[in-house]
Design a protein around this motif. Structure first.
Motif, mmCIF file in Angstrom:
data_model
loop_
_atom_site.group_PDB
_atom_site.id
_atom_site.type_symbol
_atom_site.label_atom_id
_atom_site.label_comp_id
_atom_site.label_asym_id
_atom_site.label_seq_id
_atom_site.Cartn_x
_atom_site.Cartn_y
_atom_site.Cartn_z
ATOM 1 N N LYS A 86 0.822 -1.217 0.000
ATOM 2 C CA LYS A 86 0.000 0.000 0.000
ATOM 3 C C LYS A 86 0.851 1.260 0.000
ATOM 4 N N LEU A 87 2.005 1.205 0.640
ATOM 5 C CA LEU A 87 2.908 2.356 0.637
ATOM 6 C C LEU A 87 3.431 2.616 -0.767
ATOM 7 N N TRP A 88 3.843 1.566 -1.448
ATOM 8 C CA TRP A 88 4.294 1.715 -2.832
ATOM 9 C C TRP A 88 3.158 2.203 -3.727
ATOM 10 N N HIS A 89 1.974 1.656 -3.504
ATOM 11 C CA HIS A 89 0.812 2.036 -4.305
ATOM 12 C C HIS A 89 0.471 3.504 -4.096
ATOM 13 N N GLY A 90 0.474 3.954 -2.850
ATOM 14 C CA GLY A 90 0.151 5.350 -2.564
ATOM 15 C C GLY A 90 1.190 6.313 -3.116
ATOM 16 N N ALA A 91 2.474 5.982 -2.921
ATOM 17 C CA ALA A 91 3.538 6.845 -3.438
ATOM 18 C C ALA A 91 3.504 6.907 -4.959
ATOM 19 N N GLY A 92 3.289 5.757 -5.602
ATOM 20 C CA GLY A 92 3.197 5.746 -7.059
ATOM 21 C C GLY A 92 2.016 6.546 -7.575
ATOM 22 N N SER A 93 0.891 6.452 -6.867
ATOM 23 C CA SER A 93 -0.302 7.205 -7.279
ATOM 24 C C SER A 93 -0.078 8.709 -7.178
ATOM 25 N N ILE A 94 0.639 9.144 -6.161
ATOM 26 C CA ILE A 94 0.951 10.568 -6.019
ATOM 27 C C ILE A 94 1.819 11.042 -7.183
ATOM 28 N N LEU A 95 2.845 10.252 -7.536
ATOM 29 C CA LEU A 95 3.692 10.602 -8.670
ATOM 30 C C LEU A 95 2.884 10.659 -9.961
ATOM 31 N N VAL A 96 1.984 9.705 -10.142
ATOM 32 C CA VAL A 96 1.144 9.684 -11.344
ATOM 33 C C VAL A 96 0.286 10.939 -11.431
ATOM 34 N N ALA A 97 -0.382 11.272 -10.342
ATOM 35 C CA ALA A 97 -1.291 12.426 -10.354
ATOM 36 C C ALA A 97 -0.544 13.725 -10.598
ATOM 37 N N VAL A 98 0.580 13.927 -9.920
ATOM 38 C CA VAL A 98 1.325 15.183 -10.043
ATOM 39 C C VAL A 98 1.950 15.321 -11.426
ATOM 40 N N SER A 99 2.624 14.280 -11.884
ATOM 41 C CA SER A 99 3.319 14.365 -13.170
ATOM 42 C C SER A 99 2.346 14.405 -14.347
ATOM 43 N N PHE A 100 1.250 13.666 -14.251
ATOM 44 C CA PHE A 100 0.267 13.657 -15.334
ATOM 45 C C PHE A 100 -0.364 15.036 -15.504
ATOM 46 N N SER A 101 -0.697 15.668 -14.387
ATOM 47 C CA SER A 101 -1.246 17.023 -14.466
ATOM 48 C C SER A 101 -0.213 18.016 -14.960
ATOM 49 N N SER A 102 1.074 17.759 -14.694
ATOM 50 C CA SER A 102 2.131 18.649 -15.155
ATOM 51 C C SER A 102 2.345 18.538 -16.661
ATOM 52 N N VAL A 103 2.212 17.331 -17.201
ATOM 53 C CA VAL A 103 2.390 17.152 -18.643
ATOM 54 C C VAL A 103 1.268 17.850 -19.413
ATOM 55 N N PHE A 104 0.032 17.571 -19.047
ATOM 56 C CA PHE A 104 -1.095 18.153 -19.771
ATOM 57 C C PHE A 104 -1.458 19.548 -19.259
ATOM 58 N N GLY A 105 -0.847 19.961 -18.162
ATOM 59 C CA GLY A 105 -1.132 21.288 -17.627
ATOM 60 C C GLY A 105 -0.238 22.378 -18.171
ATOM 61 N N GLY A 106 0.767 22.011 -18.975
ATOM 62 C CA GLY A 106 1.670 23.001 -19.534
ATOM 63 C C GLY A 106 3.112 22.691 -19.186
ATOM 64 N N CYS A 107 4.026 23.392 -19.825
ATOM 65 C CA CYS A 107 5.456 23.165 -19.632
ATOM 66 C C CYS A 107 5.909 23.865 -18.350
ATOM 67 N N VAL A 108 6.129 23.090 -17.293
ATOM 68 C CA VAL A 108 6.523 23.656 -16.004
ATOM 69 C C VAL A 108 7.886 24.344 -16.072
ATOM 70 N N PRO A 109 8.935 23.721 -16.648
ATOM 71 C CA PRO A 109 10.225 24.420 -16.736
ATOM 72 C C PRO A 109 10.152 25.723 -17.524
ATOM 73 N N CYS A 110 9.274 25.763 -18.533
ATOM 74 C CA CYS A 110 9.128 26.993 -19.317
ATOM 75 C C CYS A 110 8.602 28.130 -18.441
#
Length: 337
Positions: A86-110
């Motif tokens: 469950k710890l791995w599942h929760g940590a992975g889900s957080i990475l998925v949610a944050v990074s997925f929104s960052s990809v489709f939300g616009g270029c963060v480094p830009c």
């Protein structure tokens, strides 16, 4: 897996699971499924629509797939050694949610550096694509591997896997329903409009998936590692063992070729529908949904057939012929002209 169970736990791990326990587990992969469906269906189209070259868009996709390949290996090894599903599942889900929104939300480094050069955009999207696939792999491996540790009852294991697959279908149809509504309601005339469309699709997908992740985390208990009813330890199989098995290569070849066909078809279907067939924007969601529902219905029907060697060859050949016929571009063009 190492055995840490005791004899007095045997009854609890061998009896059939209740419906609630099955449902709680089954919804745990919804975030992965709904984001993966959006990823393969719309990522390349999104990146090219906002101005990236086809080569740069392919680089972003490739960086994510490479990261996924390595992350799956390391996540499987670490989870197998230390557990804590469950710890791995929760940590992975957080990475998925944050990074997925960052990809489709616009270029963060830009936004950070105040520039939007093609190279920086490609690097920025590639970084978050890699992070997304690392989180996706951790979530997938932890969720799938905990199935055999939740129960030793073979019937319950089949039910858990079936429920997981059923919610994969729910996730895909939910994504296409959300996308259909957004493409049908909103009109995209500029790059900003296009980004807003995909941003809404991404955010709603994450919201739906995270709701089910919460249900999984609250409803599913952390399983204890167990391998046998008698409480006997089993030696851990080294990962090099599989490279000596012919069956390993046979299964890997079939799976790789199947995923290749599915992923390529899914990734380029939206391009074909919009650029070649000149269909409405809502078709980017409607056509994939129709294909997905059709394949699901056919798979259900095929499960009821009594398979023999002759039937297997006949259906395989018929499916290949239909696939080639439907892929003929000239025939499609004649239908839509």
């Amino acid at each position: 897996m190492h055995n840490v169970t005791e004899d007095d736990d045997d009854d609890s791990v061998t009896k059939r699971l209740g419906r609630c326990s099955v449902m709680y587990y089954g919804v745990g992969h919804m975030l992965n499924d709904i984001t993966a469906s959006c990823w393969f269906t719309y990522l390349l189209l999104f990146l090219t629509d906002i101005g990236l070259s086809p080569r740069d868009a392919a680089t972003v996709m490739l960086s994510g797939q490479i990261a996924d390949g390595f992350a799956t290996i390391f996540a499987g090894e670490l989870i197998d050694r230390f557990g804590h599903f469950k710890l791995w599942h929760g940590a992975g889900s957080i990475l998925v949610a944050v990074s997925f929104s960052s990809v489709f939300g616009g270029c963060v480094p830009c936004k950070i550096f105040g520039t939007s050069s093609p190279a920086l955009r490609t690097v920025g999207y590639s970084i978050f694509a890699a992070i997304f696939n690392v989180g996706w792999a951790a979530t997938q491996v932890s969720h799938m591997s905990m199935l055999n540790c939740i129960t030793l009852n073979s019937t319950s294991r089949v039910v858990l896997a079936s429920c997981r697959n059923a919610f994969t279908m729910v996730a895909n149809l939910s994504l296409y329903a959300v996308a259909f509504i957004i493409f049908a309601v909103t009109i995209a005339r500029t790059h900003a409009d296009i980004e807003n469309q995909y941003r809404w699709i991404a955010y709603l997908s994450i919201f739906i998936g995270c709701c089910f992740v919460g249900i999984f985390q609250l409803g599913t208990k952390e399983p204890r590692l167990k391998v046998g009813v008698q409480g006997s330890n089993s030696s851990r199989i080294p990962w090099t063992y599989w490279f000596k098995r012919v069956l390993y290569y046979q299964v890997a070849l079939v799976y790789v070729l199947t995923r290749l066909v599915v992923n390529v078809s899914q990734a380029y279907l939206a391009f074909y529908v919009i650029d070649d067939l000149q269909m409405a924007q809502s078709a980017k969601a409607l056509v994939p949904a129709i294909i997905y529902i059709s394949s699901f219905l056919v798979s259900v029907i095929l499960q009821e057939i009594q398979w023999t060697g002759r039937f297997l060859k006949a259906y395989y050949s018929a499916g290949a012929i239909i696939w080639i016929f439907c892929g003929d571009r000239s025939k499609h063009a004649k239908c839509f002209n």
